[in-house]
Write an enzyme that holds these catalytic residues in place. Structure first.
Site, PDB file in Angstrom:
ATOM      1  N   CYS A   2      12.187   1.679  10.926  1.00  0.00           N
ATOM      2  CA  CYS A   2      12.768   2.461  12.007  1.00  0.00           C
ATOM      3  C   CYS A   2      14.245   2.110  12.121  1.00  0.00           C
ATOM      4  O   CYS A   2      14.640   0.971  11.946  1.00  0.00           O
ATOM      5  CB  CYS A   2      12.121   2.235  13.372  1.00  0.00           C
ATOM      6  N   ARG A  27      15.416   3.441   6.490  1.00  0.00           N
ATOM      7  CA  ARG A  27      14.516   2.579   7.252  1.00  0.00           C
ATOM      8  C   ARG A  27      13.252   3.312   7.708  1.00  0.00           C
ATOM      9  O   ARG A  27      12.342   2.699   8.275  1.00  0.00           O
ATOM     10  CB  ARG A  27      15.229   2.032   8.484  1.00  0.00           C
ATOM     11  N   TRP A  73       9.597   5.077  11.232  1.00  0.00           N
ATOM     12  CA  TRP A  73       8.576   4.788  10.230  1.00  0.00           C
ATOM     13  C   TRP A  73       7.336   4.434  11.033  1.00  0.00           C
ATOM     14  O   TRP A  73       7.292   3.430  11.727  1.00  0.00           O
ATOM     15  CB  TRP A  73       9.006   3.614   9.351  1.00  0.00           C
ATOM     16  N   ASN A  99      12.730  -0.406  17.673  1.00  0.00           N
ATOM     17  CA  ASN A  99      12.346  -0.743  16.292  1.00  0.00           C
ATOM     18  C   ASN A  99      11.577  -2.061  16.369  1.00  0.00           C
ATOM     19  O   ASN A  99      12.117  -3.050  16.866  1.00  0.00           O
ATOM     20  CB  ASN A  99      13.621  -0.888  15.451  1.00  0.00           C
ATOM     21  N   GLY A 100      10.338  -2.051  15.898  1.00  0.00           N
ATOM     22  CA  GLY A 100       9.534  -3.274  15.950  1.00  0.00           C
ATOM     23  C   GLY A 100       8.124  -2.955  16.380  1.00  0.00           C
ATOM     24  O   GLY A 100       7.698  -1.795  16.341  1.00  0.00           O
ATOM     25  N   GLU A 484       7.845  -4.944 -12.346  1.00  0.00           N
ATOM     26  CA  GLU A 484       8.898  -4.203 -11.651  1.00  0.00           C
ATOM     27  C   GLU A 484       8.976  -2.754 -12.171  1.00  0.00           C
ATOM     28  O   GLU A 484       9.151  -1.811 -11.394  1.00  0.00           O
ATOM     29  CB  GLU A 484      10.235  -4.940 -11.836  1.00  0.00           C
ATOM     30  N   LYS A 488       8.478   0.462  -9.774  1.00  0.00           N
ATOM     31  CA  LYS A 488       9.489   1.523  -9.632  1.00  0.00           C
ATOM     32  C   LYS A 488       8.850   2.887  -9.841  1.00  0.00           C
ATOM     33  O   LYS A 488       9.085   3.820  -9.089  1.00  0.00           O
ATOM     34  CB  LYS A 488      10.613   1.382 -10.674  1.00  0.00           C
ATOM     35  N   GLU A 491       6.361   3.851  -6.949  1.00  0.00           N
ATOM     36  CA  GLU A 491       7.057   4.065  -5.671  1.00  0.00           C
ATOM     37  C   GLU A 491       7.651   5.465  -5.568  1.00  0.00           C
ATOM     38  O   GLU A 491       7.556   6.108  -4.535  1.00  0.00           O
ATOM     39  CB  GLU A 491       8.255   3.101  -5.556  1.00  0.00           C
ATOM     40  N   HIS A 507      -8.229  -8.459 -21.329  1.00  0.00           N
ATOM     41  CA  HIS A 507      -9.236  -8.835 -20.326  1.00  0.00           C
ATOM     42  C   HIS A 507      -9.492  -7.726 -19.312  1.00  0.00           C
ATOM     43  O   HIS A 507      -9.987  -7.987 -18.220  1.00  0.00           O
ATOM     44  CB  HIS A 507      -8.794 -10.114 -19.612  1.00  0.00           C
ATOM     45  N   LYS A 606      12.725   1.067   3.480  1.00  0.00           N
ATOM     46  CA  LYS A 606      13.483   0.066   2.737  1.00  0.00           C
ATOM     47  C   LYS A 606      13.416  -1.302   3.387  1.00  0.00           C
ATOM     48  O   LYS A 606      13.386  -2.322   2.726  1.00  0.00           O
ATOM     49  CB  LYS A 606      14.938   0.521   2.653  1.00  0.00           C
TER      50      LYS A 606
HETATM   51  C1  G6P Z   1      10.219  -2.756   0.814  1.00  0.00           C
HETATM   52  C2  G6P Z   1      11.191  -2.016  -0.068  1.00  0.00           C
HETATM   53  C3  G6P Z   1      11.285  -2.716  -1.429  1.00  0.00           C
HETATM   54  C4  G6P Z   1      11.653  -4.183  -1.249  1.00  0.00           C
HETATM   55  C5  G6P Z   1      10.701  -4.883  -0.293  1.00  0.00           C
HETATM   56  C6  G6P Z   1      11.215  -6.259   0.088  1.00  0.00           C
HETATM   57  O1  G6P Z   1       8.930  -2.609   0.334  1.00  0.00           O
HETATM   58  O2  G6P Z   1      10.791  -0.671  -0.233  1.00  0.00           O
HETATM   59  O3  G6P Z   1      12.262  -2.079  -2.226  1.00  0.00           O
HETATM   60  O4  G6P Z   1      11.630  -4.822  -2.492  1.00  0.00           O
HETATM   61  O5  G6P Z   1      10.568  -4.142   0.921  1.00  0.00           O
HETATM   62  O6  G6P Z   1      12.395  -6.103   0.830  1.00  0.00           O
HETATM   63  P1  G6P Z   1      13.541  -7.154   0.934  1.00  0.00           P
HETATM   64  O7  G6P Z   1      14.598  -6.496   1.765  1.00  0.00           O
HETATM   65  O8  G6P Z   1      12.971  -8.365   1.616  1.00  0.00           O
HETATM   66  O9  G6P Z   1      14.019  -7.480  -0.434  1.00  0.00           O
END
Ligand code: G6P
Length: 611
Positions: A2, A27, A73, A99-100, A484, A488, A491, A507, A606
């Site tokens: 948020c 956010r 969010w 926010n929270g 990773e 990606k 996501e 396995h 994010k």
């Molecule tokens: C969310 C974001 C990711 C990020 C993760 C950790 O899931 O979408 O891109 O890697 O949070 O966030 P941070 O700000 O702690 O790296």
């Protein structure tokens, strides 16, 4: 998650707020809303993006100089118009953005319902504003006092701003656990979840601390604690440039951020590393290098992509520093009564510096005597401030929800920390230290070389854009890169993808392989090269479709692959900083070709400030 924005000054409040909310959409983007004092306390809110809200406001008379806004969010209640913020109090004379999460909102709600309150939404936030009004009525006090008293009974995390019809030239804000920045202009104030909505108006900001309440009105800015102790606002000067938070000609922030990596990695090393003179200095951890070198173990806590960077660091620290390392998902670590000994070093890796689980994990570790080192991107963020020491990654603002340049910058910092500790402990030869410094310094130029393969990667994306599944395999330093790469892709393109250590394939995942399954092998020349060649053969034998990332000049693996991407050679410890780049581009192009919203993928945010 948020994003919140509020404004008090001489500009048109709704314009400042809507623009600011667009900057904060990373956010959360489930719904958006604003509340204005435009001849009454009016709330306008809508499911969807800020642009949908903006559209719906066309032609309305919104002029006024004070207001609050929110991009959501969803946590409590599905994303719809009613659950969107801002929320009114019972009398509709107060409005709030939040926010929270208010953890004890059910108990508060029950009490209020018994007193005759009715609620329109399912949110914890509406309960909070009703509660604040209830406190105000019971104590017959000012809004700021009501907020202060109410927060004594609130459990949870919040960054809030409250607007009142009865005290019309004033905004009351408070925070605990969720970020809040106050921009101080000339007779105007901007409140926001981060500095991006503020930077084009002023570079003077105050970061509100936990359990502080701020009031802005015609007399200026005052801050006090929830315990009613006045504090002096400390004004920081922002170094953020406006261009850094705009797309700069790219179609998406993600693409811009992928292409920014040569610069962001250079920025991260600037003034810290000089290979020629063998100089390596990290000012932020200077006083803690001895403690780290003497640590019996290092625990790395992080989430998401940052956790993958932590995994690479495990390989680095164990190889070069010979210190045992544990890499923990922050969310698991904090809830399982971990064993932490005095003097243990905990490294928190976080782009945003606001991830709730990571923050809580370091608070727990700190209580139990650990030394906390923060590796954050956002300057002044909560994790950076809660750490004993740290090194910023200096990648610049990352807006695309899928993390790219933050990952390579995290690896750069973690490499530098590793080399400093290894040197201190004498566990690395001078020759190898020098070789790694030289290779590290050349990483940005090598990333530039890889970015030139963009068109070639687009062709591969075209070929695979419609598949339902993907497998990513790597060994050693490239295993976290496989994770990773898969993250990606899932996501942003919503294709199911899994990352695995290549040797573990037999396995389980091998059962998935048939002529339709694309398997990305990150198979650069390193100590496990021959082994991964065997894994490729195992996939080939089952008719899997092999896409390989190899080192330039490899004349073996390309013959076994349907598609090959050749990347330059560096020391294997630094390879993840290169091998991840084609995977970022591959997922980006696949997502664009599938028509997905690359910068704002569904359900994600994010900055995850909820647990
Ligand atoms: C969310 C974001 C990711 C990020 C993760 C950790 O899931 O979408 O891109 O890697 O949070 O966030 P941070 O700000 O702690 O790296």
């Amino acid at each position: 998650m948020c994003g919140i924005v509020a404004y008090l000054g001489h500009r048109r409040a709704h314009e400042v707020i809507l623009k600011g909310l667009k900057r904060l959409e990373y956010r959360g983007y489930d719904s958006a809303g604003i509340a204005l004092l435009n001849g009454g306390l009016n709330i306008y809110k809508k499911k969807g993006k800020v642009s949908d809200l903006e559209q719906s406001l066309q032609g309305m008379s919104l002029d006024c100089n004070i207001g609050i806004g929110h991009t959501r969010w969803a946590t409590h209640g599905e994303p719809n118009d009613v659950n969107a913020h801002p929320h009114y109090s019972g009398s509709k004379r107060l409005a709030i953005i939040h926010n929270g999460i208010i953890e004890n909102y059910t108990a508060l709600r029950e009490d209020l319902v018994n007193k005759g309150h009715t609620f329109l939404s399912e949110t914890d936030t509406e309960v909070l504003i009703h509660f604040i009004e209830d406190v105000q009525q019971r104590n017959n006090c000012s809004l700021v006092e009501a907020v202060r008293l109410a927060l004594h009974s609130v459990i949870g995390a919040y960054a809030i701003v409250v607007l009142s019809l009865d005290e019309p030239n004033q905004l009351v804000a408070a925070r605990k656990g969720s970020p809040l920045v106050i921009g101080v202009g000339k007779n105007e104030y901007f409140l926001a979840s981060d500095a991006t909505p503020i930077v084009e108006y002023t570079n003077e900001v105050v970061y509100l601390n936990d359990r502080e309440i701020a009031v802005v009105n015609n007399d200026g800015l005052t801050i006090k604690t929830v315990e009613d102790i006045p504090t002096t606002p400390y004004i920081h000067t922002l170094e953020l440039a406006l261009e850094a938070i705009e797309k700069g000609g790219y179609d998406h922030f993600m693409l811009k951020e992928i292409f920014e990596q040569p610069r962001s990695i250079r920025d991260c090393m600037r003034g810290r590393l000089d290979a020629k003179s063998g100089r390596l200095v990290l000012g932020g951890i200077r006083d803690y290098v001895d403690a780290m070198a003497n640590a019996e173990r290092i625990i790395i806590v992080a989430c998401g992509t940052s956790w993958h960077a932590g995994l690479v660091a495990e390989y680095l620290f164990e190889e070069f520093c010979r210190i045992p390392v544990e890499v923990e998902y922050a969310s698991e670590f904090r809830y399982r009564n971990p064993i932490i000994r005095q003097g243990d070093v905990v490294i928190a890796v976080s782009q945003s510096g606001e991830t709730a689980d990571t923050l809580a994990a370091i608070e727990l570790a700190k209580e139990r005597g650990a030394i906390i080192i923060g590796v954050c991107n956002v300057v002044g963020s909560s994790i950076a401030r809660a750490s004993h020491a740290g090194s910023y990654t200096h990648a610049g603002p990352e807006i695309g929800v899928a993390s790219t340049k933050a990952f390579t910058a995290q690896l750069t910092v973690l490499n530098m920390i590793c080399l400093l500790i290894a040197q201190k402990r004498g566990t690395i030869s001078q020759e190898l230290f020098q070789k790694l410094l030289t290779d590290l310094e050349q990483v940005p130029a090598r990333v530039e070389d890889i970015l030139k393969l963009n068109d070639q990667i687009k062709v591969i994306a075209e070929e695979f854009k419609d598949v339902p599944n993907f497998l990513y395999l790597g060994r050693g330093y490239n295993f976290p890169v496989a994770l990773e790469g898969a993250l990606k892709l899932k996501e942003i393109s919503y294709i199911h993808a899994e990352g695995y250590p290549a040797a573990e394939m037999k396995h389980g995942p091998i059962a998935l392989i048939d002529e339709n399954m694309p398997v990305v092998f990150i198979a650069t020349r390193d100590s496990s090269y021959e082994k991964i060649v065997s894994n490729i053969q195992e996939v080939k034998a089952r008719k899997g479709r092999v896409i390989s990332i190899v080192t330039e000049g490899d004349d073996w693996i390309p013959n076994m692959s349907e598609f090959t991407i050749e990347i330059p050679m560096v020391h294997e410890a630094l390879m993840p900083m290169l091998s991840v780049i084609p995977l970022q581009l591959l997922s980006y192009h696949i997502a664009v070709m599938r028509g997905c919203n690359v910068d704002q993928p569904r359900n994600l945010a994010k900055s995850v400030t909820v647990e």
